[in-house]
Write a protein that holds these residues in place. Sequence first.
Motif, PDB file in Angstrom:
ATOM      1  N   VAL A 164      19.215 -43.692   5.864  1.00  9.52           N
ATOM      2  CA  VAL A 164      19.118 -45.150   5.995  1.00  9.52           C
ATOM      3  C   VAL A 164      19.794 -45.818   4.808  1.00  9.52           C
ATOM      4  O   VAL A 164      19.578 -45.429   3.660  1.00  9.52           O
ATOM      5  CB  VAL A 164      17.643 -45.604   6.073  1.00  9.52           C
ATOM      6  CG1 VAL A 164      17.560 -47.125   6.081  1.00  9.52           C
ATOM      7  CG2 VAL A 164      16.978 -45.048   7.320  1.00  9.52           C
ATOM      8  N   SER A 165      20.621 -46.789   5.092  1.00 11.07           N
ATOM      9  CA  SER A 165      21.167 -47.661   4.059  1.00 11.07           C
ATOM     10  C   SER A 165      20.416 -48.977   4.182  1.00 11.07           C
ATOM     11  O   SER A 165      20.343 -49.558   5.270  1.00 11.07           O
ATOM     12  CB  SER A 165      22.669 -47.873   4.274  1.00 11.07           C
ATOM     13  OG  SER A 165      23.199 -48.705   3.284  1.00 11.07           O
ATOM     14  N   ARG A 166      19.849 -49.425   3.076  1.00  5.67           N
ATOM     15  CA  ARG A 166      18.939 -50.577   3.179  1.00  5.67           C
ATOM     16  C   ARG A 166      19.049 -51.479   1.965  1.00  5.67           C
ATOM     17  O   ARG A 166      19.191 -51.013   0.837  1.00  5.67           O
ATOM     18  CB  ARG A 166      17.501 -50.068   3.335  1.00  5.67           C
ATOM     19  CG  ARG A 166      16.460 -51.165   3.515  1.00  5.67           C
ATOM     20  CD  ARG A 166      15.134 -50.564   3.918  1.00  5.67           C
ATOM     21  NE  ARG A 166      14.102 -51.577   4.044  1.00  5.67           N
ATOM     22  CZ  ARG A 166      12.860 -51.348   4.439  1.00  5.67           C
ATOM     23  NH1 ARG A 166      12.483 -50.112   4.762  1.00  5.67           N
ATOM     24  NH2 ARG A 166      11.978 -52.338   4.522  1.00  5.67           N
ATOM     25  N   ARG A 167      18.981 -52.767   2.227  1.00  5.11           N
ATOM     26  CA  ARG A 167      18.877 -53.760   1.172  1.00  5.11           C
ATOM     27  C   ARG A 167      17.769 -54.724   1.581  1.00  5.11           C
ATOM     28  O   ARG A 167      17.933 -55.523   2.503  1.00  5.11           O
ATOM     29  CB  ARG A 167      20.208 -54.496   0.993  1.00  5.11           C
ATOM     30  CG  ARG A 167      20.221 -55.460  -0.186  1.00  5.11           C
ATOM     31  CD  ARG A 167      21.635 -55.954  -0.499  1.00  5.11           C
ATOM     32  NE  ARG A 167      22.214 -56.709   0.589  1.00  5.11           N
ATOM     33  CZ  ARG A 167      23.335 -56.370   1.223  1.00  5.11           C
ATOM     34  NH1 ARG A 167      23.991 -55.274   0.886  1.00  5.11           N
ATOM     35  NH2 ARG A 167      23.802 -57.117   2.198  1.00  5.11           N
ATOM     36  N   ASP A 168      16.628 -54.572   0.925  1.00  2.00           N
ATOM     37  CA  ASP A 168      15.437 -55.363   1.279  1.00  2.00           C
ATOM     38  C   ASP A 168      15.079 -55.131   2.746  1.00  2.00           C
ATOM     39  O   ASP A 168      14.860 -53.995   3.140  1.00  2.00           O
ATOM     40  CB  ASP A 168      15.667 -56.847   0.968  1.00  2.00           C
ATOM     41  CG  ASP A 168      15.968 -57.097  -0.511  1.00  2.00           C
ATOM     42  OD1 ASP A 168      15.347 -56.412  -1.342  1.00  2.00           O
ATOM     43  OD2 ASP A 168      16.820 -57.943  -0.821  1.00  2.00           O
ATOM     44  N   LEU A 206       9.953 -45.785  17.987  1.00  2.00           N
ATOM     45  CA  LEU A 206      10.156 -46.745  16.908  1.00  2.00           C
ATOM     46  C   LEU A 206       9.223 -47.934  17.105  1.00  2.00           C
ATOM     47  O   LEU A 206       9.258 -48.606  18.139  1.00  2.00           O
ATOM     48  CB  LEU A 206      11.614 -47.208  16.891  1.00  2.00           C
ATOM     49  CG  LEU A 206      12.015 -48.161  15.760  1.00  2.00           C
ATOM     50  CD1 LEU A 206      11.792 -47.521  14.390  1.00  2.00           C
ATOM     51  CD2 LEU A 206      13.477 -48.583  15.919  1.00  2.00           C
ATOM     52  N   HIS A 207       8.382 -48.170  16.117  1.00  2.00           N
ATOM     53  CA  HIS A 207       7.374 -49.237  16.209  1.00  2.00           C
ATOM     54  C   HIS A 207       7.391 -49.986  14.886  1.00  2.00           C
ATOM     55  O   HIS A 207       6.851 -49.524  13.885  1.00  2.00           O
ATOM     56  CB  HIS A 207       5.998 -48.626  16.483  1.00  2.00           C
ATOM     57  CG  HIS A 207       4.906 -49.665  16.636  1.00  2.00           C
ATOM     58  ND1 HIS A 207       4.850 -50.511  17.711  1.00  2.00           N
ATOM     59  CD2 HIS A 207       3.861 -49.985  15.833  1.00  2.00           C
ATOM     60  CE1 HIS A 207       3.806 -51.313  17.586  1.00  2.00           C
ATOM     61  NE2 HIS A 207       3.195 -51.015  16.450  1.00  2.00           N
ATOM     62  N   VAL A 227      10.239 -48.467  10.281  1.00  2.00           N
ATOM     63  CA  VAL A 227      11.445 -48.456   9.455  1.00  2.00           C
ATOM     64  C   VAL A 227      11.140 -47.896   8.074  1.00  2.00           C
ATOM     65  O   VAL A 227      11.939 -47.140   7.500  1.00  2.00           O
ATOM     66  CB  VAL A 227      12.039 -49.877   9.345  1.00  2.00           C
ATOM     67  CG1 VAL A 227      13.283 -49.873   8.462  1.00  2.00           C
ATOM     68  CG2 VAL A 227      12.371 -50.430  10.734  1.00  2.00           C
ATOM     69  N   ASP A 228       9.986 -48.241   7.533  1.00  2.00           N
ATOM     70  CA  ASP A 228       9.613 -47.767   6.199  1.00  2.00           C
ATOM     71  C   ASP A 228       9.378 -46.265   6.155  1.00  2.00           C
ATOM     72  O   ASP A 228       9.348 -45.674   5.072  1.00  2.00           O
ATOM     73  CB  ASP A 228       8.356 -48.489   5.704  1.00  2.00           C
ATOM     74  CG  ASP A 228       8.591 -49.973   5.487  1.00  2.00           C
ATOM     75  OD1 ASP A 228       9.752 -50.356   5.227  1.00  2.00           O
ATOM     76  OD2 ASP A 228       7.626 -50.760   5.592  1.00  2.00           O
ATOM     77  N   ASP A 229       9.186 -45.632   7.318  1.00  2.00           N
ATOM     78  CA  ASP A 229       8.934 -44.186   7.373  1.00  2.00           C
ATOM     79  C   ASP A 229      10.223 -43.374   7.450  1.00  2.00           C
ATOM     80  O   ASP A 229      10.185 -42.155   7.314  1.00  2.00           O
ATOM     81  CB  ASP A 229       8.082 -43.843   8.613  1.00  2.00           C
ATOM     82  CG  ASP A 229       6.727 -44.527   8.599  1.00  2.00           C
ATOM     83  OD1 ASP A 229       6.185 -44.724   7.495  1.00  2.00           O
ATOM     84  OD2 ASP A 229       6.216 -44.869   9.687  1.00  2.00           O
ATOM     85  N   LEU A 230      11.344 -44.018   7.686  1.00  2.00           N
ATOM     86  CA  LEU A 230      12.597 -43.298   7.885  1.00  2.00           C
ATOM     87  C   LEU A 230      13.076 -42.683   6.572  1.00  2.00           C
ATOM     88  O   LEU A 230      12.956 -43.307   5.507  1.00  2.00           O
ATOM     89  CB  LEU A 230      13.661 -44.239   8.433  1.00  2.00           C
ATOM     90  CG  LEU A 230      13.383 -44.809   9.829  1.00  2.00           C
ATOM     91  CD1 LEU A 230      14.378 -45.906  10.164  1.00  2.00           C
ATOM     92  CD2 LEU A 230      13.417 -43.711  10.878  1.00  2.00           C
ATOM     93  N   PRO A 231      13.620 -41.474   6.627  1.00  2.00           N
ATOM     94  CA  PRO A 231      14.116 -40.826   5.396  1.00  2.00           C
ATOM     95  C   PRO A 231      15.197 -41.670   4.734  1.00  2.00           C
ATOM     96  O   PRO A 231      16.093 -42.185   5.396  1.00  2.00           O
ATOM     97  CB  PRO A 231      14.695 -39.494   5.908  1.00  2.00           C
ATOM     98  CG  PRO A 231      14.063 -39.272   7.244  1.00  2.00           C
ATOM     99  CD  PRO A 231      13.810 -40.630   7.816  1.00  2.00           C
ATOM    100  N   ARG A 232      15.128 -41.782   3.418  1.00  2.56           N
ATOM    101  CA  ARG A 232      16.108 -42.595   2.697  1.00  2.56           C
ATOM    102  C   ARG A 232      17.510 -42.015   2.807  1.00  2.56           C
ATOM    103  O   ARG A 232      18.495 -42.735   2.650  1.00  2.56           O
ATOM    104  CB  ARG A 232      15.696 -42.702   1.230  1.00  2.56           C
ATOM    105  CG  ARG A 232      14.410 -43.484   1.020  1.00  2.56           C
ATOM    106  CD  ARG A 232      14.094 -43.647  -0.448  1.00  2.56           C
ATOM    107  NE  ARG A 232      12.865 -44.411  -0.644  1.00  2.56           N
ATOM    108  CZ  ARG A 232      12.362 -44.715  -1.829  1.00  2.56           C
ATOM    109  NH1 ARG A 232      12.985 -44.297  -2.939  1.00  2.56           N
ATOM    110  NH2 ARG A 232      11.257 -45.417  -1.926  1.00  2.56           N
ATOM    111  N   THR A 233      17.596 -40.722   3.074  1.00  2.05           N
ATOM    112  CA  THR A 233      18.910 -40.094   3.164  1.00  2.05           C
ATOM    113  C   THR A 233      19.727 -40.598   4.344  1.00  2.05           C
ATOM    114  O   THR A 233      20.964 -40.576   4.301  1.00  2.05           O
ATOM    115  CB  THR A 233      18.764 -38.567   3.273  1.00  2.05           C
ATOM    116  OG1 THR A 233      17.796 -38.277   4.293  1.00  2.05           O
ATOM    117  CG2 THR A 233      18.322 -37.969   1.949  1.00  2.05           C
TER     118      THR A 233
END
Length: 260
Positions: A95-99, A131-132, A87-93
């Motif tokens: 992904v919408s993320r809160r913590d 996805l791992h 999940v941390d590798d996914l492009p920020r563009t």
Amino acid sequence: MTKVFICGRGGSGKSTITAMFAKFLASEGMRVLVIDADESNRSLYRMLGLSAPKSTLMDDLGGRVAVKKVVFDNKKSGFDEDAKIHVDDLPRTCVSRRDDYAFLAIGKICQPDEGCACPMGALEKGFLARLHAPGWWILVDCEAGIEHIGRGIWRSADIFLVVLEPSHESLEMVKFMSDLAKEVDRPMVAVVNMADDDVIEDVKASLESTGVETVAFFPRDKRIAASNLKGDAVPLLPGFVPFLRSCFEAISEKTNAIGS
């Protein structure tokens, strides 16, 4: 990591259940990634109380043409065959993320005559296979019906959570889905959504006769209907928490049994 494929007929409320379950897991301190695999739905991020990502995963990889070229012309999934994606590798563009609460959409049909959703399905299949994310719950809000079975995307599922509403068509689908789950050797649990008191016993009897395990009956609630109508986040109602906990416990029990 637990990958839950949330399935159901169109209109059964699977996206609402997905949003509530994701919020419940997050409230319990779990890390949750919700994947929108429905090429038509455009409101799941709102239901989760998150902002819209700038792009879908397909858009981030160059759009339909680019993905189609890789997937179909080169006969590959679109990802390095040995790649592991966190999940941390996914492009920020995309992904919408809160913590530790995140959302990603695979792709959307946006224009008339742009073609079928096959490239999105192939992209989803390759992405989920790689996805791992140990310790994360992955909730996949599937498209309506059983496309994920026919396209082989089911291979990435640890368990199916089937959402049905009190109707003959929905009962027929859950029976069929139960047979398919056995055929592909995946556990399955079912929940009934929008269950009014006067039909619960009839629905229970119909499900028990088929051997389908039903872990929760979610009542119809005007507050949820109002939030959906307004496009607001789906509320995590205290009265629904016991039903969501039952889902969590049933899924955990079945997936832990597979791993033991």
